[in-house]
Enzyme design. Sequence first.
Site, PDB file in Angstrom:
ATOM      1  N   LYS A  79       0.331  -1.445   0.027  1.00  0.00           N
ATOM      2  CA  LYS A  79      -0.050   0.285   0.416  1.00  0.00           C
ATOM      3  C   LYS A  79       1.059   1.419  -0.100  1.00  0.00           C
ATOM      4  O   LYS A  79       1.825   1.263   0.715  1.00  0.00           O
ATOM      5  CB  LYS A  79      -1.023   0.136   1.170  1.00  0.00           C
ATOM      6  CG  LYS A  79      -1.558   0.938   2.012  1.00  0.00           C
ATOM      7  CD  LYS A  79      -2.666   0.907   2.259  1.00  0.00           C
ATOM      8  CE  LYS A  79      -3.932   2.013   2.596  1.00  0.00           C
ATOM      9  NZ  LYS A  79      -4.535   1.559   3.773  1.00  0.00           N
ATOM     10  N   SER A 154      -9.380   2.008   2.433  1.00  0.00           N
ATOM     11  CA  SER A 154      -8.303   2.869   1.618  1.00  0.00           C
ATOM     12  C   SER A 154      -7.484   1.973   1.560  1.00  0.00           C
ATOM     13  O   SER A 154      -7.103   2.216   0.389  1.00  0.00           O
ATOM     14  CB  SER A 154      -7.985   3.926   2.440  1.00  0.00           C
ATOM     15  OG  SER A 154      -7.182   3.371   3.743  1.00  0.00           O
ATOM     16  N   SER A 178      -9.117   0.042   7.195  1.00  0.00           N
ATOM     17  CA  SER A 178      -9.252  -0.060   5.762  1.00  0.00           C
ATOM     18  C   SER A 178      -8.353  -1.123   5.218  1.00  0.00           C
ATOM     19  O   SER A 178      -8.335  -1.026   4.416  1.00  0.00           O
ATOM     20  CB  SER A 178      -8.530   1.078   5.725  1.00  0.00           C
ATOM     21  OG  SER A 178      -8.499   2.090   5.675  1.00  0.00           O
TER      22      SER A 178
HETATM   23  N1  GLN Z   1     -12.948   4.223   6.087  1.00  0.00           N
HETATM   24  C1  GLN Z   1     -12.613   5.118   7.320  1.00  0.00           C
HETATM   25  C2  GLN Z   1     -12.136   6.519   7.028  1.00  0.00           C
HETATM   26  O1  GLN Z   1     -12.220   7.351   5.960  1.00  0.00           O
HETATM   27  C3  GLN Z   1     -11.310   4.209   7.649  1.00  0.00           C
HETATM   28  C4  GLN Z   1     -10.318   4.079   6.869  1.00  0.00           C
HETATM   29  C5  GLN Z   1      -9.189   3.570   7.542  1.00  0.00           C
HETATM   30  O2  GLN Z   1      -9.217   2.226   8.308  1.00  0.00           O
HETATM   31  N2  GLN Z   1      -7.786   3.956   7.679  1.00  0.00           N
HETATM   32  O3  GLN Z   1     -11.251   6.872   8.282  1.00  0.00           O
END
Ligand code: GLN
Length: 498
Positions: A79, A154, A178
Amino acid sequence: MSQQDLHDLGVAQLAAKLAAGEVSSVEVTQHFLKRVQGEALGAFLATDADVSLAQAKAADARLAAGERSPLLGVPLAHKDVFVTRDFPTTAGSKMLENYRSPFDATVVSQLGGAGMVTLGKLNCDEFAMGSGNDNSAYKPVQNPWDLSRVPGGSSGGSAAAVAARLVPAATGTDTGGSIRQPASLTGITGIKPTYGRCSRYGMVAFASSLDQAGPMARSALDCALLLSAMAGPDPDRDSTSLDLPAVDYAADLIAASASGTGATPLKGLRIGLPTQFFGAGCSPDVLAAVRGALGEFEKLGATLVDVSLPLTELSIPVYYVIAPAEASSNLSRFDGVRYGHRAANYGDLTDMYKKSRSEGFGDEATRRIMIGTYVLSHGYYDAYYLKAQKIRRLIAQDFQKAFTQCDIIAGPVSPTVAWKIGEKSDDPVANYLADIYTLSSSLAGLPGMSVPAGFGAGGLPVGLQLIGNYFKEGQLLGAAHQFQLATDWHQKAPGTLA
Ligand code: GLN
């Protein structure tokens, strides 16, 4: 087996072929690079064939010298929030366009040291903020099961790449879901370990008290192999990394598959089902798949018990106060001087900061900086930030209460299957609501995973979430592995696969 089929193999299978000398790491790497170069999902942000092939050659040399280790010569991709010396790192943001780190993240160097070959860097929501990968400053990622839909976020690039067999495994990060949510939406397996299990050194920081690295692959066994190399203390570089030695998570799983523990290998395992995870907010197709998977766990000997996590609903407002608060602090370093994009034309110093940050950050990052700055400001700190921290503690306590009645907690990962790209782009709250089942365990710092559990509306994948108590990654992986020995949801491939 023909070269064409190499991408159908998972990490463990590829490692076995490499160890047996049936294929070389260079051949495997070339095969995957070819697939990656032809990909149109938007999953990759950077590749460098020379770098990957040099790493593959080094792995082949280690194999030729007689070294045998479980990841040696197997490719993966990272990532793009893990900093890498040999590839650019953008965190999905224009702020870091063309940025090159002078060092590797600990997780990257640990996996590299284990002999894994890096195929490139994977697209993600800007600074890991999002649930659909449509917040990437570069391009949205398409879900290989339906190209008009999001892969989740994400870590959407990681999930899409693994699901489309562009890589056998990838790293992800999970701050509020995420790893688990994109794994669920693309039909792969992913685990977020206990907070602190993997070093955060070299992960571009979003919300430091929540951020955690983890593996994404097709099976629990493959995740266990990666996690064994990723986990472990990093005392000199991440003071929040846990002082617990690395664990061989895969050993028990391999022993279990070899010994054949009988028809009810999960006998004695109590799985808690939180009432709040099975209510009206979850769409019926997702619930049906989750219940079907739980039926399979019962067949394997587990018992299902009802538990309650009464503050589940509050996890959304609590997370969306705490995460932006920490983000606003972490992102202050991107000012065009210390890090990040600098505007070409500006007046005085303040104007330079303003223009650089306005140009460099996308809408969601800007929104979170504004929310975070607001909740931390004098007069609002007690009302929002401190209150959120108190509820965070109560949420963690609710989990401990539930764990007196069960060993593992299970439920859906996401209330729906993957949605259309763009469907929630103009509605941040709709995106935030999609995180309802993943945020509470993140706030508590607990390990959680997503396991492919079937299909819902439109033939789209559904993941089952398994949440464990602190340091119980091994137990989660073991339960998921037994489920995967009995089912084949994790082996299904999207029809769009070339
Ligand atoms: N969807 C969540 C956010 O927008 C989690 C994102 C994540 O785990 N990096 O913050």
